[in-house]
Design an enzyme around this catalytic site. Structure first.
Site, mmCIF file in Angstrom:
data_model
loop_
_atom_site.group_PDB
_atom_site.id
_atom_site.type_symbol
_atom_site.label_atom_id
_atom_site.label_comp_id
_atom_site.label_asym_id
_atom_site.label_seq_id
_atom_site.Cartn_x
_atom_site.Cartn_y
_atom_site.Cartn_z
ATOM 1 N N GLY A 37 0.855 -1.181 0.000
ATOM 2 C CA GLY A 37 0.000 0.000 0.000
ATOM 3 C C GLY A 37 0.889 1.227 0.000
ATOM 4 O O GLY A 37 1.828 1.335 0.790
ATOM 5 N N ASN A 41 3.739 1.982 2.718
ATOM 6 C CA ASN A 41 5.131 1.949 2.249
ATOM 7 C C ASN A 41 5.848 3.253 2.582
ATOM 8 O O ASN A 41 6.992 3.258 3.064
ATOM 9 C CB ASN A 41 5.182 1.745 0.729
ATOM 10 C CG ASN A 41 4.609 0.422 0.289
ATOM 11 O OD1 ASN A 41 4.418 -0.498 1.085
ATOM 12 N ND2 ASN A 41 4.324 0.315 -1.003
ATOM 13 N N ASN A 181 5.903 10.779 -11.022
ATOM 14 C CA ASN A 181 6.823 10.244 -12.023
ATOM 15 C C ASN A 181 6.550 10.939 -13.351
ATOM 16 O O ASN A 181 5.717 11.851 -13.430
ATOM 17 C CB ASN A 181 6.726 8.716 -12.112
ATOM 18 C CG ASN A 181 5.379 8.223 -12.616
ATOM 19 O OD1 ASN A 181 4.608 8.950 -13.252
ATOM 20 N ND2 ASN A 181 5.067 6.962 -12.344
ATOM 21 N N ASP A 243 13.728 -5.497 -8.310
ATOM 22 C CA ASP A 243 12.288 -5.238 -8.208
ATOM 23 C C ASP A 243 12.114 -3.746 -7.940
ATOM 24 O O ASP A 243 12.590 -3.238 -6.933
ATOM 25 C CB ASP A 243 11.703 -6.075 -7.065
ATOM 26 C CG ASP A 243 10.207 -5.866 -6.872
ATOM 27 O OD1 ASP A 243 9.609 -5.061 -7.608
ATOM 28 O OD2 ASP A 243 9.642 -6.512 -5.974
ATOM 29 N N VAL A 245 9.213 -2.116 -7.506
ATOM 30 C CA VAL A 245 7.863 -1.798 -7.047
ATOM 31 C C VAL A 245 7.848 -0.810 -5.877
ATOM 32 O O VAL A 245 6.919 -0.012 -5.746
ATOM 33 C CB VAL A 245 7.093 -3.092 -6.700
ATOM 34 C CG1 VAL A 245 7.649 -3.746 -5.445
ATOM 35 C CG2 VAL A 245 5.606 -2.812 -6.549
ATOM 36 N N GLY A 248 9.506 4.215 -5.761
ATOM 37 C CA GLY A 248 8.867 5.524 -5.675
ATOM 38 C C GLY A 248 8.392 5.851 -4.270
ATOM 39 O O GLY A 248 8.555 6.981 -3.791
ATOM 40 N N ASP A 249 7.811 4.868 -3.595
ATOM 41 C CA ASP A 249 7.347 5.098 -2.228
ATOM 42 C C ASP A 249 8.516 5.333 -1.278
ATOM 43 O O ASP A 249 8.421 6.162 -0.360
ATOM 44 C CB ASP A 249 6.517 3.910 -1.745
ATOM 45 C CG ASP A 249 5.205 3.788 -2.491
ATOM 46 O OD1 ASP A 249 4.707 4.813 -2.990
ATOM 47 O OD2 ASP A 249 4.674 2.664 -2.575
ATOM 48 N N GLY A 284 9.807 -7.049 -3.033
ATOM 49 C CA GLY A 284 8.778 -6.638 -2.084
ATOM 50 C C GLY A 284 8.877 -5.179 -1.738
ATOM 51 O O GLY A 284 9.962 -4.659 -1.473
#
Length: 299
Positions: A37, A41, A181, A243, A245, A248-249, A284
């Site tokens: 989430g 994050n 972004n 990874d 994912v 950005g967070d 992750g």
């Protein structure tokens, strides 16, 4: 103090040699679950960066709720503003290709039950000069109320313009600081297909119109931003991503934490860019977020 008002998910992650094309089935080679989430994050990133953090949001009354909050709790995040509602916790279905790129579908679950009243409660606990961090994975009406309440109270709002919802551009104009972004910034600017020159011109134009601090993350090319009329740039690390994912967070959380810690703008950008790079080296979204000591060592 930092308050994060946003989403809390469980991520269901499958890995493949490459990402499928529309209508195509590809074989997977791994599966894992991880807390996620965008709100959670970013809260964990700010906490691992060394700052005190309140998380405000919602989880369901299901088997995912405790796991979704576990790493936040272990890190010492204040969870008193997280409500437990009937129904499922939010989930994200994530495919990660062999090159580290990803595809994500988010099912809101409890995140869809976050309300404007929850926003008022969260901001009501804050003081002038505190930092409020938001994203767009909870209802737009709640985000709008939080941004308005923050402005009225003298709280600095930092909005990550993701995911791209229909109200993204409108909500973006209400924040003090916007992080986006390349694709998200094009929506904010109302201009598609920007090259580097056009992006800098759009940053300058929007900043002149709104006075906002605007930050655009550029993946492997670092970050460009404008604040107080001046363009700034920062680079992350040269890496081979595993990874992407959580990158950005992690950037958002570390940037906010760095401002809260009193760093100047350029130093905050650089620290956040390095942290975002390090987050690409593990799988992750939350397990990959580095601790402040790791980031300091690489800087």
């Amino acid at each position: 103090m930092i308050t994060v008002f946003g989403s809390i998910n469980m991520d269901l992650i499958a890995t493949t040699e490459r990402l499928p094309k529309p209508g195509e089935t590809v074989a997977g080679n791994g599966f894992a679950t991880a807390a996620g989430g965008k709100g959670a994050n970013q809260a964990l990133a700010a906490r691992r960066a060394g700052r005190y953090v309140h998380m405000a949001g919602a989880v369901g009354k299901d088997g995912f709720a405790a796991d979704a909050l576990a790493l936040l709790d272990d890190a010492g995040t204040d969870l008193s503003l997280v409500k437990h509602v009937d129904g499922p916790t939010g989930t994200a279905l994530i495919l990660v290709g062999g090159d580290g790129e990803n595809m994500i579908a988010v099912v809101p679950g409890a995140n869809g039950l976050v309300t404007p009243a929850d926003a008022e409660k969260a901001v009501g606990r804050m003081n002038e000069g505190d930092l409020l961090m938001l994203q767009l994975e909870v209802p737009a009406a709640a985000v709008e109320r939080a941004l308005s309440a923050a402005r009225a109270k003298g709280v600095t709002s930092i909005l990550n313009l993701a995911p791209l919802i229909p109200d993204a551009a409108q909500l973006g104009r209400l924040a003090d600081i916007v992080i986006a972004n390349e694709t998200e910034f094009e929506r904010l600017a109302g201009q598609e297909g920007m090259d580097a020159e056009a992006r800098e011109a759009a940053l300058t134009r929007l900043h002149a119109e709104t006075g906002q601090t605007l930050i655009v993350t550029l993946g492997g090319d670092g970050v460009i931003a404008i604040r107080d009329g001046a363009i700034s740039r920062a680079q992350g690390l040269k890496i081979e991503p595993v990874d992407t994912v959580g990158a950005g967070d992690t950037f958002c959380g570390y940037f906010t934490a760095s401002l809260d810690d009193g760093l100047d703008f350029a130093s905050a950008l650089r620290r956040a860019a390095v942290a975002g790079s390090l987050a690409c080296l593990k799988a992750g979204a939350q397990p990959s977020i580095p601790w402040s000591e790791e980031v300091a060592d690489r800087i």
